[in-house]
Scaffold this motif. Structure first.
Motif, PDB file in Angstrom:
ATOM      1  N   ASN A 235       0.819  -1.214   0.000  1.00 58.23           N
ATOM      2  CA  ASN A 235       0.000   0.000   0.000  1.00 58.23           C
ATOM      3  C   ASN A 235       0.857   1.269   0.000  1.00 58.23           C
ATOM      4  OD1 ASN A 235      -2.328  -1.509  -0.049  1.00 58.23           O
ATOM      5  ND2 ASN A 235      -2.706  -1.339   2.142  1.00 58.23           N
ATOM      6  N   ARG A 236       2.015   1.217   0.659  1.00 55.47           N
ATOM      7  CA  ARG A 236       2.879   2.386   0.755  1.00 55.47           C
ATOM      8  C   ARG A 236       3.751   2.572  -0.488  1.00 55.47           C
ATOM      9  NH1 ARG A 236       5.793   0.703   4.645  1.00 55.47           N
ATOM     10  NH2 ARG A 236       7.709   0.402   3.502  1.00 55.47           N
ATOM     11  N   LYS A 237       4.202   1.459  -1.088  1.00 54.40           N
ATOM     12  CA  LYS A 237       5.181   1.560  -2.164  1.00 54.40           C
ATOM     13  C   LYS A 237       4.908   0.654  -3.366  1.00 54.40           C
ATOM     14  CE  LYS A 237      10.158   1.474  -2.880  1.00 54.40           C
ATOM     15  NZ  LYS A 237      11.477   1.365  -2.275  1.00 54.40           N
ATOM     16  N   GLY A 238       4.685  -0.620  -3.113  1.00 59.11           N
ATOM     17  CA  GLY A 238       4.609  -1.603  -4.192  1.00 59.11           C
ATOM     18  C   GLY A 238       3.538  -1.347  -5.235  1.00 59.11           C
ATOM     19  N   ARG A 239       2.394  -0.852  -4.803  1.00 57.35           N
ATOM     20  CA  ARG A 239       1.277  -0.663  -5.732  1.00 57.35           C
ATOM     21  C   ARG A 239       1.591   0.343  -6.827  1.00 57.35           C
ATOM     22  NH1 ARG A 239      -2.708   3.509  -2.964  1.00 57.35           N
ATOM     23  NH2 ARG A 239      -4.064   2.770  -4.583  1.00 57.35           N
ATOM     24  N   TYR A 240       2.595   1.185  -6.610  1.00 57.52           N
ATOM     25  CA  TYR A 240       2.983   2.173  -7.613  1.00 57.52           C
ATOM     26  C   TYR A 240       3.848   1.566  -8.715  1.00 57.52           C
ATOM     27  CZ  TYR A 240       1.009   5.405  -4.311  1.00 57.52           C
ATOM     28  OH  TYR A 240       0.139   6.054  -3.481  1.00 57.52           O
ATOM     29  N   TYR A 241       4.321   0.346  -8.498  1.00 62.63           N
ATOM     30  CA  TYR A 241       5.142  -0.340  -9.492  1.00 62.63           C
ATOM     31  C   TYR A 241       4.364  -1.380 -10.283  1.00 62.63           C
ATOM     32  CZ  TYR A 241       9.106   1.813  -7.183  1.00 62.63           C
ATOM     33  OH  TYR A 241       9.983   2.725  -6.663  1.00 62.63           O
ATOM     34  N   GLY A 242       3.280  -1.904  -9.703  1.00 64.16           N
ATOM     35  CA  GLY A 242       2.497  -2.942 -10.366  1.00 64.16           C
ATOM     36  C   GLY A 242       2.719  -4.292  -9.720  1.00 64.16           C
ATOM     37  N   ALA A 243       1.693  -5.128  -9.800  1.00 63.43           N
ATOM     38  CA  ALA A 243       1.665  -6.387  -9.058  1.00 63.43           C
ATOM     39  C   ALA A 243       2.834  -7.323  -9.354  1.00 63.43           C
ATOM     40  CB  ALA A 243       0.345  -7.108  -9.309  1.00 63.43           C
ATOM     41  N   LYS A 244       3.262  -7.430 -10.572  1.00 59.19           N
ATOM     42  CA  LYS A 244       4.328  -8.382 -10.879  1.00 59.19           C
ATOM     43  C   LYS A 244       5.568  -7.665 -11.414  1.00 59.19           C
ATOM     44  CE  LYS A 244       1.440 -12.273 -11.024  1.00 59.19           C
ATOM     45  NZ  LYS A 244       1.201 -13.581 -11.438  1.00 59.19           N
ATOM     46  N   SER A 245       5.739  -6.440 -10.974  1.00 59.11           N
ATOM     47  CA  SER A 245       6.888  -5.658 -11.420  1.00 59.11           C
ATOM     48  C   SER A 245       8.175  -6.211 -10.817  1.00 59.11           C
ATOM     49  CB  SER A 245       6.724  -4.199 -11.007  1.00 59.11           C
ATOM     50  OG  SER A 245       6.815  -4.100  -9.592  1.00 59.11           O
ATOM     51  N   LYS A 246       9.285  -5.789 -11.392  1.00 62.63           N
ATOM     52  CA  LYS A 246      10.592  -6.211 -10.898  1.00 62.63           C
ATOM     53  C   LYS A 246      10.780  -5.791  -9.440  1.00 62.63           C
ATOM     54  CE  LYS A 246      15.503  -5.767 -11.811  1.00 62.63           C
ATOM     55  NZ  LYS A 246      16.551  -5.111 -12.575  1.00 62.63           N
ATOM     56  N   THR A 247      10.375  -4.579  -9.097  1.00 59.48           N
ATOM     57  CA  THR A 247      10.537  -4.074  -7.724  1.00 59.48           C
ATOM     58  C   THR A 247       9.744  -4.903  -6.727  1.00 59.48           C
ATOM     59  OG1 THR A 247      10.932  -1.842  -8.554  1.00 59.48           O
ATOM     60  CG2 THR A 247      10.240  -2.038  -6.244  1.00 59.48           C
ATOM     61  N   VAL A 248       8.516  -5.257  -7.074  1.00 61.83           N
ATOM     62  CA  VAL A 248       7.672  -6.051  -6.180  1.00 61.83           C
ATOM     63  C   VAL A 248       8.248  -7.458  -6.030  1.00 61.83           C
ATOM     64  CG1 VAL A 248       5.370  -7.062  -5.875  1.00 61.83           C
ATOM     65  CG2 VAL A 248       5.611  -4.669  -6.594  1.00 61.83           C
TER      66      VAL A 248
ATOM     67  N   VAL B 139      -1.722   1.393  -8.668  1.00 64.57           N
ATOM     68  CA  VAL B 139      -1.945   2.757  -9.138  1.00 64.57           C
ATOM     69  C   VAL B 139      -1.412   2.876 -10.557  1.00 64.57           C
ATOM     70  CG1 VAL B 139      -1.285   5.176  -8.803  1.00 64.57           C
ATOM     71  CG2 VAL B 139      -1.831   3.743  -6.837  1.00 64.57           C
ATOM     72  N   ASP B 140      -2.233   3.399 -11.442  1.00 61.32           N
ATOM     73  CA  ASP B 140      -1.797   3.711 -12.803  1.00 61.32           C
ATOM     74  C   ASP B 140      -1.170   5.101 -12.717  1.00 61.32           C
ATOM     75  OD1 ASP B 140      -1.560   4.655 -15.426  1.00 61.32           O
ATOM     76  OD2 ASP B 140      -3.234   3.412 -16.093  1.00 61.32           O
ATOM     77  N   LEU B 141       0.150   5.160 -12.713  1.00 65.22           N
ATOM     78  CA  LEU B 141       0.834   6.432 -12.500  1.00 65.22           C
ATOM     79  C   LEU B 141       0.505   7.471 -13.568  1.00 65.22           C
ATOM     80  CD1 LEU B 141       4.350   5.398 -11.189  1.00 65.22           C
ATOM     81  CD2 LEU B 141       2.480   6.452  -9.946  1.00 65.22           C
ATOM     82  N   ILE B 142       0.319   7.033 -14.797  1.00 63.62           N
ATOM     83  CA  ILE B 142      -0.009   7.988 -15.869  1.00 63.62           C
ATOM     84  C   ILE B 142      -1.337   8.655 -15.563  1.00 63.62           C
ATOM     85  CG2 ILE B 142      -0.468   8.274 -18.329  1.00 63.62           C
ATOM     86  CD1 ILE B 142       2.475   7.581 -17.599  1.00 63.62           C
ATOM     87  N   LYS B 143      -2.346   7.858 -15.250  1.00 66.78           N
ATOM     88  CA  LYS B 143      -3.665   8.427 -14.950  1.00 66.78           C
ATOM     89  C   LYS B 143      -3.642   9.261 -13.681  1.00 66.78           C
ATOM     90  CE  LYS B 143      -6.521   5.072 -17.347  1.00 66.78           C
ATOM     91  NZ  LYS B 143      -7.525   4.018 -17.205  1.00 66.78           N
ATOM     92  N   SER B 144      -2.828   8.865 -12.702  1.00 65.26           N
ATOM     93  CA  SER B 144      -2.804   9.615 -11.447  1.00 65.26           C
ATOM     94  C   SER B 144      -2.143  10.990 -11.620  1.00 65.26           C
ATOM     95  CB  SER B 144      -2.094   8.824 -10.349  1.00 65.26           C
ATOM     96  OG  SER B 144      -0.713   8.737 -10.607  1.00 65.26           O
ATOM     97  N   LEU B 145      -1.366  11.176 -12.683  1.00 62.25           N
ATOM     98  CA  LEU B 145      -0.719  12.463 -12.937  1.00 62.25           C
ATOM     99  C   LEU B 145      -1.598  13.412 -13.738  1.00 62.25           C
ATOM    100  CD1 LEU B 145       2.880  11.174 -13.740  1.00 62.25           C
ATOM    101  CD2 LEU B 145       2.096  12.267 -11.647  1.00 62.25           C
ATOM    102  N   ILE B 146      -2.643  12.867 -14.360  1.00 64.74           N
ATOM    103  CA  ILE B 146      -3.561  13.676 -15.168  1.00 64.74           C
ATOM    104  C   ILE B 146      -4.724  14.099 -14.293  1.00 64.74           C
ATOM    105  CG2 ILE B 146      -5.070  13.673 -17.193  1.00 64.74           C
ATOM    106  CD1 ILE B 146      -3.245  11.456 -18.341  1.00 64.74           C
ATOM    107  N   LYS B 147      -5.083  15.354 -14.371  1.00 65.66           N
ATOM    108  CA  LYS B 147      -6.232  15.848 -13.590  1.00 65.66           C
ATOM    109  C   LYS B 147      -7.496  15.138 -14.058  1.00 65.66           C
ATOM    110  CE  LYS B 147      -4.244  20.366 -12.849  1.00 65.66           C
ATOM    111  NZ  LYS B 147      -4.141  20.810 -11.547  1.00 65.66           N
ATOM    112  N   PRO B 148      -8.363  14.754 -13.120  1.00 65.66           N
ATOM    113  CA  PRO B 148      -9.579  14.003 -13.460  1.00 65.66           C
ATOM    114  C   PRO B 148     -10.407  14.649 -14.569  1.00 65.66           C
ATOM    115  CG  PRO B 148      -9.323  14.143 -11.099  1.00 65.66           C
ATOM    116  CD  PRO B 148      -8.257  15.001 -11.702  1.00 65.66           C
TER     117      PRO B 148
END
Length: 119
Positions: free
Chosen positions: A61-74, A107-116
Protein backbone atom coordinates in the motif's frame (compact mmCIF):
# COMPACT_ATOMS: atom_id res chain seq x y z
CA UNK A 1 2.49 -9.43 -5.39
CA UNK A 2 3.11 -13.11 -5.88
CA UNK A 3 3.56 -15.95 -3.45
CA UNK A 4 5.72 -15.87 -0.36
CA UNK A 5 8.71 -18.15 -1.00
CA UNK A 6 8.31 -21.65 0.41
CA UNK A 7 10.50 -23.12 3.13
CA UNK A 8 12.52 -25.09 0.57
CA UNK A 9 13.17 -22.14 -1.74
CA UNK A 10 16.52 -20.44 -2.29
CA UNK A 11 15.19 -17.43 -0.36
CA UNK A 12 14.22 -19.62 2.59
CA UNK A 13 17.61 -21.30 2.65
CA UNK A 14 19.23 -17.85 2.93
CA UNK A 15 16.81 -16.87 5.72
CA UNK A 16 17.62 -20.08 7.60
CA UNK A 17 21.36 -19.49 7.28
CA UNK A 18 21.01 -15.87 8.46
CA UNK A 19 18.93 -16.98 11.44
CA UNK A 20 21.34 -19.84 12.13
CA UNK A 21 24.20 -17.31 12.35
CA UNK A 22 22.07 -15.41 14.89
CA UNK A 23 21.53 -18.66 16.83
CA UNK A 24 17.79 -18.59 16.05
CA UNK A 25 17.91 -21.84 14.04
CA UNK A 26 19.55 -25.02 15.22
CA UNK A 27 19.95 -28.53 13.84
CA UNK A 28 19.60 -29.85 10.31
CA UNK A 29 17.09 -31.80 8.27
CA UNK A 30 14.39 -33.45 10.39
CA UNK A 31 16.07 -32.14 13.57
CA UNK A 32 15.97 -28.46 12.57
CA UNK A 33 14.30 -26.08 15.01
CA UNK A 34 13.73 -22.33 15.08
CA UNK A 35 13.09 -19.83 17.85
CA UNK A 36 9.82 -17.89 17.63
CA UNK A 37 10.31 -14.13 17.93
CA UNK A 38 6.85 -13.89 19.49
CA UNK A 39 7.10 -16.29 22.43
CA UNK A 40 10.81 -17.16 22.48
CA UNK A 41 10.10 -20.91 22.34
CA UNK A 42 11.78 -23.41 20.03
CA UNK A 43 9.66 -25.19 17.40
CA UNK A 44 10.17 -27.81 14.74
CA UNK A 45 10.95 -26.23 11.37
CA UNK A 46 7.81 -27.88 9.95
CA UNK A 47 5.76 -25.47 12.10
CA UNK A 48 7.43 -22.39 10.61
CA UNK A 49 6.02 -19.86 8.19
CA UNK A 50 8.15 -17.46 6.21
CA UNK A 51 6.98 -14.25 7.87
CA UNK A 52 7.56 -10.76 6.53
CA UNK A 53 9.48 -8.42 8.81
CA UNK A 54 7.56 -5.53 7.21
CA UNK A 55 3.98 -6.62 6.60
CA UNK A 56 3.56 -7.22 2.87
CA UNK A 57 0.20 -5.44 2.78
CA UNK A 58 1.70 -2.33 4.40
CA UNK A 59 4.67 -2.31 2.01
CA UNK A 60 2.35 -2.83 -0.98
CA UNK A 61 0.00 0.00 0.00
CA UNK A 62 2.88 2.39 0.76
CA UNK A 63 5.18 1.56 -2.16
CA UNK A 64 4.61 -1.60 -4.19
CA UNK A 65 1.28 -0.66 -5.73
CA UNK A 66 2.98 2.17 -7.61
CA UNK A 67 5.14 -0.34 -9.49
CA UNK A 68 2.50 -2.94 -10.37
CA UNK A 69 1.67 -6.39 -9.06
CA UNK A 70 4.33 -8.38 -10.88
CA UNK A 71 6.89 -5.66 -11.42
CA UNK A 72 10.59 -6.21 -10.90
CA UNK A 73 10.54 -4.07 -7.72
CA UNK A 74 7.67 -6.05 -6.18
CA UNK A 75 9.27 -9.40 -7.04
CA UNK A 76 12.57 -8.20 -5.56
CA UNK A 77 10.76 -7.36 -2.31
CA UNK A 78 9.09 -10.77 -2.25
CA UNK A 79 12.34 -12.65 -2.93
CA UNK A 80 14.66 -10.63 -0.70
CA UNK A 81 15.70 -12.83 2.21
CA UNK A 82 16.31 -9.75 4.38
CA UNK A 83 12.53 -9.18 4.41
CA UNK A 84 11.80 -12.48 6.19
CA UNK A 85 12.07 -14.28 9.49
CA UNK A 86 10.72 -17.64 10.55
CA UNK A 87 7.65 -17.51 12.77
CA UNK A 88 5.37 -20.20 14.13
CA UNK A 89 2.43 -20.50 11.75
CA UNK A 90 -0.15 -19.84 14.49
CA UNK A 91 1.42 -16.47 15.32
CA UNK A 92 2.17 -15.45 11.74
CA UNK A 93 -1.33 -16.19 10.46
CA UNK A 94 -3.04 -14.73 13.50
CA UNK A 95 -1.02 -11.51 13.33
CA UNK A 96 -1.76 -11.15 9.63
CA UNK A 97 -5.48 -11.67 10.17
CA UNK A 98 -5.54 -8.98 12.85
CA UNK A 99 -4.17 -6.28 10.56
CA UNK A 100 -6.77 -3.67 9.61
CA UNK A 101 -4.96 -3.07 6.31
CA UNK A 102 -6.28 -4.46 3.04
CA UNK A 103 -4.46 -4.53 -0.28
CA UNK A 104 -5.21 -1.45 -2.35
CA UNK A 105 -5.42 -1.60 -6.14
CA UNK A 106 -2.31 -0.89 -8.18
CA UNK A 107 -1.95 2.76 -9.14
CA UNK A 108 -1.80 3.71 -12.80
CA UNK A 109 0.83 6.43 -12.50
CA UNK A 110 -0.01 7.99 -15.87
CA UNK A 111 -3.66 8.43 -14.95
CA UNK A 112 -2.80 9.61 -11.45
CA UNK A 113 -0.72 12.46 -12.94
CA UNK A 114 -3.56 13.68 -15.17
CA UNK A 115 -6.23 15.85 -13.59
CA UNK A 116 -9.58 14.00 -13.46
CA UNK A 117 -11.30 16.61 -15.65
CA UNK A 118 -8.87 15.78 -18.48
CA UNK A 119 -9.78 12.07 -18.50
Amino acid sequence: MGKTPGKKSATSRKVIERLRSQKLVTGHGDDMRFKSPTDGKWYDINEADMAHITDAVKWWNRKGRYYGAKSKTVREFMLNEENYILEHYKYNRSQGAKLPDRYKSPVDLIKSLIKPEKL
